[in-house]
Each structure stands twice: as structure tokens, then as C-alpha cells.
Design an enzyme around this catalytic site. Sequence first.
Site, short mmCIF file in Angstrom:
data_model
loop_
_atom_site.label_atom_id
_atom_site.label_comp_id
_atom_site.label_asym_id
_atom_site.label_seq_id
_atom_site.Cartn_x
_atom_site.Cartn_y
_atom_site.Cartn_z
N ASP A 69 -19.57 28.08 -39.59
CA ASP A 69 -20.83 28.26 -40.31
C ASP A 69 -20.83 29.51 -41.19
O ASP A 69 -19.93 30.36 -41.10
CB ASP A 69 -22.01 28.30 -39.33
CG ASP A 69 -21.72 29.09 -38.05
OD1 ASP A 69 -20.80 29.92 -38.06
OD2 ASP A 69 -22.43 28.89 -37.06
N ASP A 138 -30.67 29.36 -27.07
CA ASP A 138 -31.42 28.10 -27.06
C ASP A 138 -30.48 26.89 -26.99
O ASP A 138 -30.92 25.75 -27.18
CB ASP A 138 -32.30 28.01 -28.32
CG ASP A 138 -31.49 28.10 -29.61
OD1 ASP A 138 -30.26 28.21 -29.56
OD2 ASP A 138 -32.11 28.05 -30.70
N HIS A 140 -27.84 26.36 -29.01
CA HIS A 140 -27.23 25.92 -30.27
C HIS A 140 -25.71 26.10 -30.24
O HIS A 140 -25.19 26.98 -29.55
CB HIS A 140 -27.86 26.60 -31.49
CG HIS A 140 -27.58 28.06 -31.65
ND1 HIS A 140 -28.57 29.00 -31.78
CD2 HIS A 140 -26.42 28.75 -31.73
CE1 HIS A 140 -28.03 30.19 -31.92
NE2 HIS A 140 -26.72 30.07 -31.89
N GLU A 145 -29.41 23.78 -34.25
CA GLU A 145 -30.50 24.22 -33.38
C GLU A 145 -31.09 23.02 -32.61
O GLU A 145 -30.87 21.88 -33.00
CB GLU A 145 -31.61 24.84 -34.25
CG GLU A 145 -31.15 26.01 -35.12
CD GLU A 145 -31.09 27.33 -34.35
OE1 GLU A 145 -31.13 27.32 -33.10
OE2 GLU A 145 -31.00 28.38 -35.00
C1 F6R Z 1 -21.12 31.55 -34.66
C2 F6R Z 1 -21.95 30.45 -34.19
C3 F6R Z 1 -23.03 30.63 -33.16
C4 F6R Z 1 -22.66 31.60 -32.05
C5 F6R Z 1 -23.81 31.74 -31.06
C6 F6R Z 1 -23.50 32.76 -29.98
O1 F6R Z 1 -20.20 31.11 -35.62
O2 F6R Z 1 -21.79 29.38 -34.67
O3 F6R Z 1 -23.33 29.38 -32.61
O4 F6R Z 1 -21.51 31.13 -31.39
O5 F6R Z 1 -24.97 32.12 -31.73
O6 F6R Z 1 -23.39 34.02 -30.58
P1 F6R Z 1 -22.81 35.28 -29.78
O7 F6R Z 1 -21.39 34.98 -29.48
O8 F6R Z 1 -22.94 36.44 -30.73
O9 F6R Z 1 -23.65 35.42 -28.56
#
Ligand code: F6R
Length: 243
Positions: A69, A138, A140, A145
Site C-alpha cells: 500500500d 481493527d 485491517h 478496513e
Molecule cells: C502496512 C500495512 C498495515 C500495517 C498495520 C499494522 O503496509 O499495510 O496494514 O501492517 O497497520 O501496522 P504496525 O505494524 O505499524 O502496527
Amino acid sequence: MNMKIIVAKDEKEIGCLAADIYEQLIASKPDCVLGLATGSSPLPLYAELVKRCDEGRIDFSAVRSVNLDEYRGLAPEHPQSYRRFMQENLFDKINIKRENTFVPDGLAEDADAACRAYEDNITSLGGIDLQLLGIGHDGHIGFNEPDDDFPLTTHVVTLTEMTREANERFFSCLDEVPHEAVTMGIGTVMAAKKIIMIVTGAGKADILRQLKYGEVRPELPASVLHLHPDVTVFCDEAAYSKC
Ligand code: F6R
């Protein structure tokens, strides 16, 4: 349940265990396609991959990569862009070729066309061999989401306030966190041959419990992973504490 959960003692051990999988894959398929993630969760793994590249144990010269992303509206050189994150935490420190690394274009004027092109590129690379994921509070994955259905392909999303607040720590204030992102779809992720998820810290204990015991439903996007035949979740004891 297909999902394998491995509880490691700390992040360093997670980095080593996950890096073993990369080392084996790249040795057997030097031009493999890695699906990569940003955020805090992959950092111990990236540090270990850099170390093994330095030691001559992993050769990234033919490896291709596609990132999950990117924020909409951030240029590649923006300090908080995911392209910049990847350069600083991994790509600039290993011998991967820049032209073999792909991150969605956050500035594309025709976002839908860029999303289609991103999917087509993944297909033309031969699909993702190993997809790395973190998980949001959440549930995701990527920036998919909680929703009424599972989005299939790369698309533009509006970030929830929870996700914007969770990422505020990387920006100087909440107002600076973009409202939109481009993300691979759930279908893109599920098409990967193998998936690794890294979950660390007590703050992820509730969501890991929900993931482990929850039913497959789009309100918990990561739950779809129960339907994939080859998923390994690496977590630390803090994240596993409510399982
Ligand atoms: C990042 C991504 C997100 C993260 C998620 C957890 O490329 O796609 O889904 O993996 O938000 O983030 P952290 O690892 O910072 O807790």
C-alpha cells in the site's frame, strides 16, 4: 484451522524465524516475488534480512518486490511515504534493484487506472510468492478496513479515524495523516502462494485473539486468512497473552 501461530520470545526471535523463510525461498527461487509491508511490525525482520544480505547469506539481486500500500497524496520522497519507508528500512540496505521494487503510486491522477496497472504488474511478475502482513487494531490488512465485503483487487480506500490515529505517531500531527490510501485488495493478498503475518506487543492482544477464534467475516478483514492454505503468524508473548 490452517493458520499456524508461532509464539516467539521477542521481536528479535521473530525476525530470525521469519528471515529463515526468506532465506530458503530466495535460495530456491532467486527471482521470487516478495509482497512487502510497512509499519512497525516488519522492522525486526527487515533488520535481519539486511544482516543476512551483509553476511552474504541472502542475495536479493534478482528478487522482485511489490508493496501492499501507499498513502494517496504523498510523493515517493515524502518522509512518511511508504516508498521512502521501504528505501530507508530495507531497499537501500540490500542489493535489490530499484527497478525491481514496486510500491503503489500515491500521486497517480487516474487512481483507478493506476490500481489496475498495479494488479496487471503483479500478474505479469508471475504472482506473489510470499506476502508479508501486519494487522491493524481493527483487523485491517494492507489498508483493507472493516467493511461489508472483501475488496478483491488494488483500490483506493478512505482510512478510518482509528487507522489515521494509529499512524499519527509517524507524522507531526493528526491533520497531516492522509485520508486516503491505495491498497492491494484482499483477493490480491489471498492469491499469494504463502503468507506471513507478524503481530507484536500487548496492544495487538485483543485483535490477535479475535483473529484466532473469530469467524471469517469482512468486518474483520484479516479473518479471511483462515481460508488460505499456507499462513504462518509470528507473534510475541505479549500479543499472544489473550489467546
Ligand atoms: C502496512 C500495512 C498495515 C500495517 C498495520 C499494522 O503496509 O499495510 O496494514 O501492517 O497497520 O501496522 P504496525 O505494524 O505499524 O502496527
